[in-house]
Design an enzyme around this catalytic site. Structure first.
Site, PDB file in Angstrom:
ATOM      1  N   GLU A  75      49.458  74.259  11.647  1.00 23.70           N
ATOM      2  CA  GLU A  75      49.740  75.239  12.626  1.00 23.70           C
ATOM      3  C   GLU A  75      50.943  75.950  12.720  1.00 23.70           C
ATOM      4  O   GLU A  75      51.468  76.461  13.796  1.00 23.70           O
ATOM      5  CB  GLU A  75      48.865  75.285  13.807  1.00 23.70           C
ATOM      6  CG  GLU A  75      47.383  74.803  13.763  1.00 23.70           C
ATOM      7  CD  GLU A  75      46.740  75.866  13.407  1.00 23.70           C
ATOM      8  OE1 GLU A  75      47.201  76.857  12.685  1.00 23.70           O
ATOM      9  OE2 GLU A  75      45.248  76.049  13.596  1.00 23.70           O
ATOM     10  N   HIS A  94      49.110  74.269  21.893  1.00 23.19           N
ATOM     11  CA  HIS A  94      47.904  74.895  21.458  1.00 23.19           C
ATOM     12  C   HIS A  94      46.782  73.958  21.431  1.00 23.19           C
ATOM     13  O   HIS A  94      47.003  72.671  21.258  1.00 23.19           O
ATOM     14  CB  HIS A  94      47.991  75.330  19.907  1.00 23.19           C
ATOM     15  CG  HIS A  94      46.723  75.498  19.063  1.00 23.19           C
ATOM     16  ND1 HIS A  94      45.710  76.302  19.759  1.00 23.19           N
ATOM     17  CD2 HIS A  94      46.242  75.382  17.845  1.00 23.19           C
ATOM     18  CE1 HIS A  94      44.830  76.348  19.125  1.00 23.19           C
ATOM     19  NE2 HIS A  94      45.166  75.811  17.885  1.00 23.19           N
ATOM     20  N   TYR A 121      47.709  82.773  40.441  1.00 23.77           N
ATOM     21  CA  TYR A 121      48.381  81.723  39.621  1.00 23.77           C
ATOM     22  C   TYR A 121      48.052  82.036  38.020  1.00 23.77           C
ATOM     23  O   TYR A 121      49.128  82.139  37.231  1.00 23.77           O
ATOM     24  CB  TYR A 121      47.787  80.459  39.884  1.00 23.77           C
ATOM     25  CG  TYR A 121      48.320  80.081  41.179  1.00 23.77           C
ATOM     26  CD1 TYR A 121      49.593  79.632  41.638  1.00 23.77           C
ATOM     27  CD2 TYR A 121      47.470  80.204  42.367  1.00 23.77           C
ATOM     28  CE1 TYR A 121      50.055  79.537  42.943  1.00 23.77           C
ATOM     29  CE2 TYR A 121      47.753  79.832  43.703  1.00 23.77           C
ATOM     30  CZ  TYR A 121      48.988  79.470  43.948  1.00 23.77           C
ATOM     31  OH  TYR A 121      49.185  79.468  45.200  1.00 23.77           O
ATOM     32  N   HIS A 161      38.518  79.474  18.867  1.00 19.46           N
ATOM     33  CA  HIS A 161      39.494  78.579  18.303  1.00 19.46           C
ATOM     34  C   HIS A 161      40.103  77.850  19.523  1.00 19.46           C
ATOM     35  O   HIS A 161      40.105  76.801  19.794  1.00 19.46           O
ATOM     36  CB  HIS A 161      40.166  79.217  17.318  1.00 19.46           C
ATOM     37  CG  HIS A 161      41.242  78.498  16.657  1.00 19.46           C
ATOM     38  ND1 HIS A 161      42.022  78.727  15.566  1.00 19.46           N
ATOM     39  CD2 HIS A 161      41.662  77.070  17.165  1.00 19.46           C
ATOM     40  CE1 HIS A 161      42.897  77.489  15.159  1.00 19.46           C
ATOM     41  NE2 HIS A 161      42.775  76.764  16.107  1.00 19.46           N
TER      42      HIS A 161
END
Length: 214
Positions: A75, A94, A121, A161
């Protein structure tokens, strides 16, 4: 202790913590850190975040050429897109965390602002989270989609994903990632209940107080 040594140890310690708490599983997820010399430390491809070895962390130069350690995550194009478009980025995280992935698959999610405004938040740590379409894992098109945002977002949600967060340093990126997952969890749990979200006035007040580009 050198900057690189500390960063290697922090990556491994943080990754194990997230693995142990179920925020990532198997060999999923990846982390990168940009060092002060412009080089990068990146978690290796095919590695479990629960069992990282500091000596095996991938070391890349400023042009993302592999210098030492194991082969880096596939990635890299996704990570580099954040570094190239957000000058303040010092780390990228990720994950394939369960509730964020679940949220990305719900049919009524706003692609421009995937996280509902349930708490202050999520706004403070993430701003608006862009939902990007599905890409094959490792597809360089993910990076191009991030580049198309021109540095306007610190976090994105990849459909089917998982989430990606870029921040000024590793700890800030991790805190923001955990906030993203917790907000996604609330959103999924409350999805059929039509929860009362923060009003537009409340959202703008939070954004002004904490300097969030909303």
């Amino acid at each position: 202790m050198t900057e690189a040594t500390k960063a290697r140890e922090d990556i491994c310690r943080i990754a194990k913590s997230m693995f142990d708490r179920g925020l990532t599983c198997g060999a999923s997820g990846n982390i990168s850190v940009r060092l002060s010399d412009g080089n990068y430390l990146v978690t290796p491809t095919g590695s479990s975040m629960g069992f990282l070895d500091p000596a095996q962390i991938s070391h890349l130069d400023q042009n993302l050429r592999h210098l030492s350690g194991d082969k880096p995550t596939k990635e890299i194009p996704l990570h580099s897109a954040f570094y190239d478009t957000r000058a303040q980025t010092g780390a990228v995280v990720h994950l394939h965390s369960t509730y964020s992935v679940a949220l990305s698959m719900l049919p009524d999610i706003d692609p421009d602002n995937a996280l509902p405004t349930l708490t202050p938040y999520g706004i403070m740590r993430l701003g608006k989270v862009k939902l990007l379409p599905f890409f094959l894992p490792g597809d360089a098109a993910m990076g191009e989609a991030v580049r198309a945002l021109a540095g306007t977002r610190s976090a994105v949600l990849l459909a089917n994903h998982g989430p990606v967060v870029a921040e000024k340093d590793l700890w800030t990126a991790v805190y923001a990632m955990e906030e993203l997952e917790e907000t996604a969890k609330l959103a999924v749990l409350l999805h059929s209940m039509e929860p009362k979200t923060l009003s537009d006035q409340d959202v703008q007040a939070v954004a002004r107080k904490f300097g969030v580009n909303w």
